[in-house]
Structure formats: structure tokens, C-alpha cells
Write an enzyme that holds these catalytic residues in place. Structure first.
Site, PDB file in Angstrom:
ATOM      1  N   ASP A  40       0.831  -1.214   0.000  1.00  0.00           N
ATOM      2  CA  ASP A  40       0.000   0.000   0.000  1.00  0.00           C
ATOM      3  C   ASP A  40       0.865   1.264   0.000  1.00  0.00           C
ATOM      4  OD1 ASP A  40       1.047  -0.448   2.469  1.00  0.00           O
ATOM      5  OD2 ASP A  40      -0.800  -0.084   3.585  1.00  0.00           O
ATOM      6  N   HIS A 242      21.886   9.024 -20.280  1.00  0.00           N
ATOM      7  CA  HIS A 242      20.981   9.207 -19.144  1.00  0.00           C
ATOM      8  C   HIS A 242      21.385   8.266 -18.008  1.00  0.00           C
ATOM      9  CE1 HIS A 242      17.541  11.278 -21.595  1.00  0.00           C
ATOM     10  NE2 HIS A 242      18.550  12.077 -21.324  1.00  0.00           N
ATOM     11  N   ASP A 259      23.735  16.453 -14.883  1.00  0.00           N
ATOM     12  CA  ASP A 259      22.570  16.914 -15.638  1.00  0.00           C
ATOM     13  C   ASP A 259      21.406  16.864 -14.652  1.00  0.00           C
ATOM     14  OD1 ASP A 259      20.390  17.317 -17.306  1.00  0.00           O
ATOM     15  OD2 ASP A 259      21.080  15.921 -18.854  1.00  0.00           O
ATOM     16  N   ASP A 270      16.620  22.409 -16.837  1.00  0.00           N
ATOM     17  CA  ASP A 270      17.354  21.256 -17.369  1.00  0.00           C
ATOM     18  C   ASP A 270      18.776  21.729 -17.692  1.00  0.00           C
ATOM     19  OD1 ASP A 270      18.184  18.945 -18.602  1.00  0.00           O
ATOM     20  OD2 ASP A 270      16.907  19.159 -20.368  1.00  0.00           O
ATOM     21  N   HIS A 349      22.754  12.631 -30.120  1.00  0.00           N
ATOM     22  CA  HIS A 349      21.444  13.212 -29.810  1.00  0.00           C
ATOM     23  C   HIS A 349      21.234  14.531 -30.530  1.00  0.00           C
ATOM     24  CE1 HIS A 349      23.367  15.998 -26.936  1.00  0.00           C
ATOM     25  NE2 HIS A 349      24.011  14.973 -26.418  1.00  0.00           N
ATOM     26  N   HIS A 353      15.601  20.612 -26.968  1.00  0.00           N
ATOM     27  CA  HIS A 353      14.171  20.290 -26.965  1.00  0.00           C
ATOM     28  C   HIS A 353      13.432  21.413 -26.262  1.00  0.00           C
ATOM     29  CE1 HIS A 353      14.983  19.234 -22.759  1.00  0.00           C
ATOM     30  NE2 HIS A 353      16.041  18.590 -23.209  1.00  0.00           N
ATOM     31  N   HIS A 360      11.066  17.374 -21.377  1.00  0.00           N
ATOM     32  CA  HIS A 360      10.950  17.289 -22.840  1.00  0.00           C
ATOM     33  C   HIS A 360       9.518  17.702 -23.141  1.00  0.00           C
ATOM     34  CE1 HIS A 360      14.334  14.027 -22.681  1.00  0.00           C
ATOM     35  NE2 HIS A 360      14.773  15.241 -22.472  1.00  0.00           N
ATOM     36  N   GLU A 383      22.189  21.923 -25.918  1.00  0.00           N
ATOM     37  CA  GLU A 383      22.992  20.959 -25.178  1.00  0.00           C
ATOM     38  C   GLU A 383      23.877  20.067 -26.049  1.00  0.00           C
ATOM     39  OE1 GLU A 383      20.626  17.754 -23.425  1.00  0.00           O
ATOM     40  OE2 GLU A 383      18.818  18.797 -24.053  1.00  0.00           O
ATOM     41  N   TYR A 387      30.935  12.381 -26.624  1.00  0.00           N
ATOM     42  CA  TYR A 387      31.034  11.227 -25.722  1.00  0.00           C
ATOM     43  C   TYR A 387      31.890  10.155 -26.384  1.00  0.00           C
ATOM     44  CZ  TYR A 387      26.702  13.706 -24.677  1.00  0.00           C
ATOM     45  OH  TYR A 387      25.766  14.686 -24.439  1.00  0.00           O
ATOM     46  N   ARG A 405      29.085  17.319 -21.796  1.00  0.00           N
ATOM     47  CA  ARG A 405      27.857  17.967 -22.296  1.00  0.00           C
ATOM     48  C   ARG A 405      27.712  19.278 -21.541  1.00  0.00           C
ATOM     49  NH1 ARG A 405      24.544  14.073 -21.880  1.00  0.00           N
ATOM     50  NH2 ARG A 405      23.401  14.464 -19.953  1.00  0.00           N
ATOM     51  N   GLU A 407      24.761  22.286 -21.099  1.00  0.00           N
ATOM     52  CA  GLU A 407      23.343  22.503 -21.436  1.00  0.00           C
ATOM     53  C   GLU A 407      22.793  23.724 -20.703  1.00  0.00           C
ATOM     54  OE1 GLU A 407      20.697  19.359 -20.062  1.00  0.00           O
ATOM     55  OE2 GLU A 407      19.199  19.937 -21.561  1.00  0.00           O
TER      56      GLU A 407
HETATM   57  N1  GLY Z   1      17.998  15.865 -18.859  1.00  0.00           N
HETATM   58  C1  GLY Z   1      17.567  15.257 -20.040  1.00  0.00           C
HETATM   59  C2  GLY Z   1      17.939  16.034 -21.211  1.00  0.00           C
HETATM   60  O1  GLY Z   1      18.863  16.811 -21.171  1.00  0.00           O
HETATM   61  O2  GLY Z   1      17.318  15.974 -22.236  1.00  0.00           O
HETATM   62 MN    MN Z   2      17.859  18.502 -22.064  1.00  0.00          MN
HETATM   63 MN    MN Z   3      19.577  17.632 -19.389  1.00  0.00          MN
END
Ligand code: GLY
Ligand code: MN
Ligand code: MN
Length: 443
Positions: A40, A242, A259, A270, A349, A353, A360, A383, A387, A405, A407
Site C-alpha cells: 500500500d 541518461h 545533468d 534542465d 542526440h 528540446h 521534454h 545541449e 562522448y 555535455r 546545457e
Molecule cells: N535531462 C535530459 C535532457 O537533457 O534531455
Molecule cells: Mn535537455
Molecule cells: Mn539535461
């Protein structure tokens, strides 16, 4: 009685704007349910973003039926008041509460949904609903059959259903002044958390301890929850896009990629930063980092009304592919490496976004099959990353296991953009001055 954290007038305005576009139809939104963790005990509840956007109501197991132009336009089915359940799990507004607090014309117990729904739909010409909610799909199917039977021999078929995704997405994609304020709050608090993490980090701390500093800052700053699972990735872990295990030690000589972003009134930031655990970039780390940073800054500068994600991504691919050639990760003609998508091995990637209630966020990236130009009021991430897998035998040894990265969250303004996350250092000199300095004050 609990109070909504946001002025209900804001949701009424949103309903009015949507209502003017769908007069004669009905919109049906279904709230999230609670998910059992074990027995529960539930996972922490977070409302469905479209449901929240349109109603401000944060309880699970509710259905909003919006019939603009009809008598009783706004109807919500909710969990009933239940003193025993509320003793365990807390306050519920109940049907009367959604009328008095959430400006519904009528509130009902959720149990009444099947019996009331046909009547609510008999005079509409269309239903905006997103199929796939298994608990509710069958209730709606039955209601529609009942409505169709009530048409008798008129020859009329089932009411048409259209997905509301784009309709609401297009409303969400342009941010109001209030939404911009909340995004700034989320960005500022997330920036503070990243800065704290940099100050805290020294060789030997664990990813989990750094995570604790990040999420402690979020909560101390008043945020309800992170916008997504925080990524604290040291060394080779940064090459997993991720990575959320966050369970290793941060070693001297490694980079640390974080991140993480928190919510403010449900709007998320983000942010990603990458910095040396020791506080000092090695020569090769400095080389890779500074190249990604230049590309990131160029991409941020490109954000303005009229530009498309595709144009920015195309430029970033050009620039990163050149870096891959310079670093001897790839060899050959740049145009061929781009055409064959060879760059995807190290940059798999997109450039970013939309950002908003969801990390997202909803919103169309194309219009009529063409990339969509950015508009004032949109919020997006920029971003780029590079890598290099640890086991990439074709990469120079010294580059293997490096992941970078950077961002930022960017609001499109009428003349260009506002970088909401410029509060977190990203210049090498700023980072080196900050990392390991010690965490005195959290907020
Ligand atoms: N934190 C996920 C992205 O950067 O899209
Ligand atoms: Mn992002
Ligand atoms: Mn991110």
C-alpha cells in the site's frame, strides 16, 4: 483545507483560450493515477502535465470534462471525501471542493463517471481525448456507444475522437509572462544547486553525495521535486547519456558530468555542466571541453525568432564533426562523415528540446512537414555533447571515457534570447576557481 499553489485565474484563462478554439466539442482529460511501489506504498505522485495545465488540480484519479459553450461547461469527477482515507493519505477536495476552489461548474464523485458521461457528451460534435489510458478508454467507448444509440435512426455514427496533444501542445509551447517567471525561478534554483555541487566536489566524494547536495539545494530552495532523475556521472559514466545509477566514487583525474534541474510550480529547468573532480582540467580534458564550450556558445547565440532547431543542429553537427576530425576520432572528408552520420558515434542526440511543464515539453517541431521557426516565448535547451566510449578501440587512448555535455535553458525573446541558466559557471577559469572550494551556505 489545502490551497492550490497557483492562482486559479490562470487556469480559467487557459480554459478560455482553449475553449474559444473547440466550441461545440468536448475535451476530456484524465489525471494520473498513483503507482504502487509495494503493497500500500505509492511512488511520489506527480500530476499529468496536460491535466495540471488546464485545471491546476493535483490529486490523482480525476477526470475533467470541458464543454465550452454548454450549460455546465466545466465538470470534474474526483475522489470522494473520505475521512478514513484522508486520515491515512491526506486531504481531498472532493466534488464540492473542486466547485468552490477550482471553479468547476459541477463536481461529481469519480464513481458516477460511467453513468453521467453519456449525458455530458450527447450534445457535442466531437471529443478531444488521447487514447491509451486503459482504465478510461473502455468507459469512454461505452459512453459513446450509448450516445450513438440515443441518436436512433438518424444515421449518425459514433462521435469522432481527436487527439488533443497538438491542440494543447501549441498552447503550452508559447510561454506566458507568469510561466517565464516560473521557468526563471526553476533555472535560478537549479543553477544554485549546480554551483553548490561544484563547490562540494573533491576527489573521493561519491556521485550519490553530490546528488544529495543537488537535491538538498532543490528542496531547501522550496522546490517540490526535480524535473527528472538527476544524472551525476563521473569519468566514463558520462558517456552514458541518461546515467542515473549515481553510485560510484568521483576520482581524481576524472571529469564529472551533472545533468539536473528542478521544478518550480511544475515548470522544470534542465542544466548540464561538466567539470574536473580535482578542480583542474588536464590538458586533454581542457582541449575537449573548450571545443564543446565554443560550439555551445555559438549555438546559444543562434537562438532567435525565425531560426529552426534543424538549422542550429546542422551547424553543431558541422562544428562537432570538425572537432572529431581534429581529435582523430574520425578521419575522412567532413561532408562525407556528416552525410553518413558517422558523427553519431560521438554525438548521438539532438541539440535540444522544448522545456516547460515537462523537461521534454510538448509542442510541434515541424509545421506542414517543414522545420518550425522558433518564436518569441518559446523555451528550449541547447545541449551539445561529445562522448567517447571507454571501449572505443579506434579512439586515441587519452580520449577514451571522456564525456562532455554543456546545457543551458534559453528563452526566445523578440530580438534574440535570454539565457535562463547563465548563473552556473561554464568558463574554464570560473569552474577551476569554484570546484572544491567548500560548501558554506546552501541557499
Ligand atoms: N535531462 C535530459 C535532457 O537533457 O534531455
Ligand atoms: Mn535537455
Ligand atoms: Mn539535461
Amino acid at each position: 483545507m489545502r490551497k492550490p499553489e497557483v492562482d486559479i485565474e490562470i487556469f480559467k484563462e487557459r480554459q478560455k483560450e482553449l475553449g474559444s478554439k473547440i466550441k461545440g466539442a468536448a475535451l476530456i482529460l484524465v489525471a494520473n493515477s498513483e503507482y504502487i511501489r509495494n503493497h500500500d506504498v505509492h511512488h511520489l505522485f506527480r500530476q499529468d502535465s496536460n491535466f495540471y495545465y488546464m485545471t491546476g488540480f493535483e490529486e490523482p484519479d480525476a477526470v475533467f470534462v470541458f464543454r465550452p459553450g454548454q450549460v455546465e461547461e466545466k465538470i470534474m469527477f474526483v475522489r470522494p471525501k473520505d475521512p478514513a482515507a484522508e486520515t491515512w493519505d491526506g486531504f481531498r477536495f472532493g466534488p464540492e471542493g473542486v466547485e468552490s476552489v477550482f471553479a468547476m461548474d459541477k463536481g461529481y464523485n469519480l464513481e458516477e463517471l460511467s453513468s453521467k458521461l453519456p449525458d455530458l457528451l450527447k450534445d457535442v460534435n466531437k471529443i478531444y481525448y488521447r487514447k491509451g489510458n486503459h482504465r478510461f478508454d473502455s468507459i469512454l467507448d461505452l459512453a459513446m456507444e450509448t450516445v450513438q444509440k440515443s441518436f436512433g435512426r438518424s444515421g449518425k455514427g459514433l462521435l469522432p475522437i481527436e487527439d488533443f496533444w497538438e491542440l494543447i501542445g501549441e498552447q503550452r509551447v508559447i510561454k506566458s509572462e507568469k510561466e517565464k517567471e516560473w521557468l526563471r525561478e526553476a533555472a535560478n534554483l537549479s543553477a544554485k544547486a549546480h554551483t553548490n555541487a561544484m563547490k562540494f566536489t573533491v576527489p573521493g566524494v561519491t556521485e550519490r553525495q553530490v546528488l544529495a547536495v543537488i537535491e538538498y539545494t532543490f528542496k531547501m530552495g522550496g522546490s517540490a521535486r526535480p524535473g527528472y532523475n538527476s544524472i551525476v556521472a563521473s569519468g566514463k559514466n558520462a558517456t552514458t547519456l541518461h546515467y542515473v545509477f549515481n553510485d560510484e566514487k568521483c576520482s581524481d583525474g576524472d571529469l564529472l558530468l551533472i545533468d539536473a534541474g528542478t521544478e518550480w510550480n511544475h515548470y522544470s529547468a534542465d542544466i548540464t555542466r561538466t567539470f574536473p573532480v580535482s578542480g583542474k582540467f588536464s590538458d586533454i580534458q581542457r582541449d575537449v571541453y573548450s571545443r564543446v564550450l565554443e560550439i555551445q556558445k555559438r549555438a546559444v547565440d543562434a537562438v532567435k525568432p525565425g531560426v529552426t532547431f534543424v538549422e542550429i543542429q546542422t551547424q553543431v553537427i558541422e562544428d562537432l564533426t570538425q572537432v572529431m576530425i581534429d581529435l582523430k576520432l574520425l578521419s575522412g572528408e567532413k561532408s562525407k562523415l556528416i552525410e553518413s552520420q558517422a558523427f553519431k558515434k560521438y554525438y548521438p542526440h539532438n541539440i535540444g528540446h522544448f522545456l516547460g511543464l515537462d523537461v521534454h515539453d510538448q509542442g510541434l517541431y515541424t509545421h506542414n512537414g517543414e522545420p518550425r521557426p522558433l518564436e518569441e516565448g518559446m523555451c528550449l535547451t541547447i545541449e551539445p555533447g561529445l562522448y567517447i566510449p571507454i571501449d572505443d578501440k579506434s579512439a586515441p587512448q587519452e580520449l577514451r571515457g571522456i564525456g562532455v555535455r554543456i546545457e543551458d535553458d534559453i528563452l526566445v525573446t523578440n530580438s534574440g534570447n535570454e539565457n535562463l541558466t547563465s548563473g552556473v559557471p561554464k568558463e574554464i577559469s570560473e569552474i577551476e576557481a569554484l570546484v572544491g572550494k567548500g560548501l558554506d551556505q546552501v541557499i
